[in-house]
Design a protein around this motif. Structure first.
Motif, short mmCIF file in Angstrom:
data_model
loop_
_atom_site.label_atom_id
_atom_site.label_comp_id
_atom_site.label_asym_id
_atom_site.label_seq_id
_atom_site.Cartn_x
_atom_site.Cartn_y
_atom_site.Cartn_z
N VAL A 1 -34.76 7.40 -13.43
CA VAL A 1 -33.22 6.38 -13.15
C VAL A 1 -34.53 5.68 -12.08
CG1 VAL A 1 -30.84 6.01 -12.09
CG2 VAL A 1 -32.17 8.45 -13.53
N GLY A 2 -34.08 4.06 -12.15
CA GLY A 2 -34.39 3.53 -11.33
C GLY A 2 -33.63 2.58 -10.68
N TYR A 3 -33.64 2.40 -9.85
CA TYR A 3 -32.82 1.77 -8.38
C TYR A 3 -33.08 0.35 -8.05
CZ TYR A 3 -29.23 2.67 -4.93
OH TYR A 3 -28.61 2.94 -3.83
N ALA B 1 -51.50 8.59 -0.95
CA ALA B 1 -50.15 7.36 -0.92
C ALA B 1 -50.04 6.88 0.56
CB ALA B 1 -49.70 6.94 -2.11
N TYR C 1 -47.69 1.55 -4.05
CA TYR C 1 -47.20 2.31 -2.82
C TYR C 1 -46.35 2.92 -4.09
CZ TYR C 1 -44.96 5.49 0.12
OH TYR C 1 -44.31 7.02 0.64
N PHE C 2 -45.38 1.94 -4.03
CA PHE C 2 -44.14 3.33 -4.45
C PHE C 2 -44.57 3.53 -6.29
CE2 PHE C 2 -41.05 0.38 -2.07
CZ PHE C 2 -40.34 1.35 -1.36
N ARG D 1 -35.17 11.97 -11.18
CA ARG D 1 -35.77 11.06 -10.17
C ARG D 1 -36.99 10.67 -10.41
NH1 ARG D 1 -35.78 15.70 -5.52
NH2 ARG D 1 -33.78 15.77 -5.50
N ALA D 2 -37.66 10.53 -11.95
CA ALA D 2 -38.58 9.45 -12.15
C ALA D 2 -37.68 8.84 -12.80
CB ALA D 2 -40.15 10.45 -12.90
N THR E 1 -34.52 8.89 -3.54
CA THR E 1 -33.87 9.00 -4.66
C THR E 1 -35.11 9.32 -6.26
OG1 THR E 1 -34.55 6.75 -5.41
CG2 THR E 1 -32.23 7.46 -4.88
N MET E 2 -36.20 9.15 -4.64
CA MET E 2 -37.60 9.42 -6.31
C MET E 2 -37.98 10.59 -6.04
SD MET E 2 -40.14 5.43 -5.13
CE MET E 2 -39.37 4.04 -5.97
N PRO E 3 -38.99 10.93 -7.26
CA PRO E 3 -39.95 12.35 -7.17
C PRO E 3 -40.68 12.43 -5.99
CG PRO E 3 -40.48 11.19 -8.76
CD PRO E 3 -39.69 10.21 -7.81
N VAL F 1 -39.64 -3.10 -7.50
CA VAL F 1 -39.81 -1.45 -7.40
C VAL F 1 -38.73 -0.86 -8.63
CG1 VAL F 1 -38.95 0.85 -6.02
CG2 VAL F 1 -40.44 -2.08 -5.26
N ALA F 2 -37.40 -0.59 -8.69
CA ALA F 2 -36.78 -0.58 -10.08
C ALA F 2 -37.08 -0.65 -11.38
CB ALA F 2 -35.15 -0.69 -9.85
N ILE G 1 -49.29 11.77 -3.80
CA ILE G 1 -48.01 11.00 -3.11
C ILE G 1 -48.37 10.83 -1.76
CG2 ILE G 1 -45.90 11.08 -2.76
CD1 ILE G 1 -45.04 12.03 -5.66
N ARG H 1 -34.23 4.95 -0.75
CA ARG H 1 -34.84 4.56 -2.07
C ARG H 1 -35.85 5.78 -2.28
NH1 ARG H 1 -35.48 4.25 -6.15
NH2 ARG H 1 -36.53 2.65 -7.57
N SER I 1 -47.62 4.87 -7.33
CA SER I 1 -48.40 6.31 -6.84
C SER I 1 -47.47 6.88 -7.01
CB SER I 1 -49.29 5.97 -5.55
OG SER I 1 -49.11 5.40 -4.81
N VAL I 2 -45.68 6.77 -6.23
CA VAL I 2 -45.07 7.42 -5.59
C VAL I 2 -44.70 8.13 -7.13
CG1 VAL I 2 -42.82 8.12 -4.82
CG2 VAL I 2 -44.80 7.04 -3.22
N LEU I 3 -44.00 7.19 -7.85
CA LEU I 3 -43.55 7.76 -9.37
C LEU I 3 -44.36 8.09 -10.10
CD1 LEU I 3 -41.26 4.02 -9.50
CD2 LEU I 3 -40.47 6.74 -9.20
N ARG I 4 -45.62 8.02 -10.00
CA ARG I 4 -46.70 8.26 -10.70
C ARG I 4 -46.72 7.45 -12.27
NH1 ARG I 4 -45.80 14.52 -9.45
NH2 ARG I 4 -44.31 14.24 -8.10
#
Lengths: 239, 244
Positions: A78-80, B8, A99-100, A75-76, B86-88, A143-144, B5, B83, A102-105
């Motif tokens: 692969v960018g989509y 956030a 935001y994205f 999940r971390a 598909t993220m962690p 974002v990707a 998360i 989207r 921080s979700v992806l760290r």
């Protein structure tokens, strides 16, 4: 362990009673730009969703970076970028990317980097909902690019962009590939095919050709890739 | 699950709201305005004090239900949910992010409505105002959690809006506000027994009438709290990483 970034074997997907992907198989080599070309509705998006693990598949195997597609560990990595950009219309570009990130760290500095990559400096503090179609699609692309994805799956990232920007994005894709990232980029415009190292030509849920642009030209005897595609379609229909 | 998360996500939802000031003003003031209206409809502090506590729970419950179901539906129908999946990010991160953001707003919403009712509208609370506030926030959270959950079954905003009369109005009709629950027929009484709002309204009414914290009050609070948790967990379970 395979050397390909993406390995697809015998993939079948059914959506709403229709077989959208019919026994699709191919490999995407690491560190390359592979173009997924085909008319609108041929199954490109479904195939990409299967690769990022968002698609329920009927049968077949999809291996991404050595793991089954959709594996949590991917999940971390692969960018989509979806075709309808996955961005919040009621946030500014920067807020959305923050935001994205921080979700992806991903580090906070990534936000500025990806804004520069997709050339959205001037719009960084504008609401996403106020952007033009091309701009919001670039926001989705940004974002990707967050984090350091090893594989980028980009669904029609250059639609609606002016030729200069399109050229810049393809140059960016080439730079990323050179640095080791694998890119799978879909498009329904054949003139983008020449910018790819490898091509997957799709039509009605099957892969018509899996070759380099040069190989395709030699095989079909057509210099123009659009003509080469037409040649492939016709010769298959005749057969 | 990951606290960074989740927080956030809550911050993101609040930022989205910040860009929509009219919604914020309405969220904060509509219940208060309705309470004021109600006060003058009855034009009698005694009658108002009998009805008001229940409505302090019901108004935020209804508003939060609507807001939560529409915003999450929007997330589901645009590409952002696909989207995020598909993220962690854990499914609970998203739902708890919503719960924290809307819960925070509910605190202010209910706080203003309670404050105005007690200070100016003559609402007489025998028990602790803080307990009253706590229950009303819990009600708002319950509305939010149910809204999140039912948005999974709506495929359009029209459907989501209409779930309000389907899921909320029966609870309102049967919660004991219009007619004491034990004076309804056994079928309706049994129905009202399985509706979480009934317990919330019972608790609110109890706090206004008596300062005593008894077992029934605690039981009612536990029931409402458990329903919130259940709806949040079920809401998270309706999120899908893979879709057709």
């Amino acid at each position: 362990m395979t050397n390909s970034a993406v390995l697809v074997r015998g993939l079948r997907v059914r959506r709403g009673g229709l077989e959208v992907l019919r026994d699709v198989g191919f490999e995407v080599p690491r560190g390359s730009v592979t173009g997924l070309l085909g008319p609108s509705g041929c199954g490109k998006t479904t195939l990409m969703r299967a690769i990022v693990g968002a698609q329920i598949v009927e049968s077949g195997e999809v291996t991404v970076l050595g793991l089954p597609a959709g594996d949590p560990k991917l999940r971390a990595r692969v960018g989509y970028a979806t075709q309808n950009p996955a961005v919040y219309a009621d946030l500014t570009v920067t807020e959305c990317l923050r935001y994205f990130a921080s979700v992806l760290r991903a580090p906070a500095s990534d936000v500025d980097r990806v804004i520069a990559d997709v050339d959205l400096h001037g719009q960084a503090n504008q609401l996403v909902g106020k952007l033009s179609g091309g701009q919001s699609s670039r926001a989705g692309l940004a974002v990707a690019l967050l984090g350091k994805p090893e594989l980028l799956v980009l669904d029609e990232p250059t639609v609606g962009l002016d030729p200069v920007l399109r050229d810049e994005l393809w140059a960016l894709f080439a730079r990323l590939a050179k640095a080791g990232t694998t890119l799978l980029v879909s498009s329904h415009v054949m003139d983008e095919a020449a910018r790819c190292e490898r091509l997957l030509l799709m039509r009605e849920g099957i892969i018509l050709a899996d070759d380099t642009p040069e190989g395709l030209r030699v095989d079909t005897g057509k210099h123009d890739l659009e003509q080469a595609f037409l040649h492939l379609v016709r010769s298959r229909e005749a057969a | 699950m990951n606290a960074t998360i989740t927080l956030a996500t809550a911050r993101r939802i609040l930022t989205q709201l910040r860009h929509d000031p009219r919604t914020i003003v309405m969220l904060l003031l509509v219940p208060t305005l309705l309470m004021t209206l109600l006060r003058f409809v009855f034009n009698d502090e005694l009658v108002f004090s009998r009805i008001a506590p229940a409505l302090l729970g019901v108004f935020p419950f209804v508003i939060m239900f609507l807001i939560a179901s529409v915003t999450t539906l929007r997330e589901r129908t645009t590409a952002t949910l696909e989207r995020l999946m598909t993220m962690p990010m854990a499914k609970l991160d998203l739902i708890l992010g919503y719960a924290i953001a809307f819960g925070g707003i509910a605190v202010f919403q209910v706080g203003i409505a309670t404050g105005v009712s007690v200070l100016w509208l003559g609402l007489d609370v025998a028990g602790s105002v803080w307990t009253l506030l706590f229950i009303a926030v819990l009600d708002a959270l319950l509305g939010m959690a149910l809204g999140l959950l039912v948005s999974a079954f709506a495929t359009s905003e029209f459907q989501a809006i209409q779930f309000m009369p389907v899921f909320v109005l029966p609870q309102f009709l049967l919660c004991g506000l219009l007619q004491p629950r034990d004076s309804m027929g056994w079928v309706l009484n049994a129905l009202s027994d399985v509706m979480p709002l009934s317990y919330a309204v019972d608790a609110l009414t109890h706090v206004t009438r008596s300062a005593e914290v008894d077992l029934t009050l605690l039981r009612n609070l536990v029931v409402v709290g458990a329903c919130v948790v259940l709806a949040v967990v079920l809401g998270a379970a309706t999120l899908r990483r893979r879709t057709p």
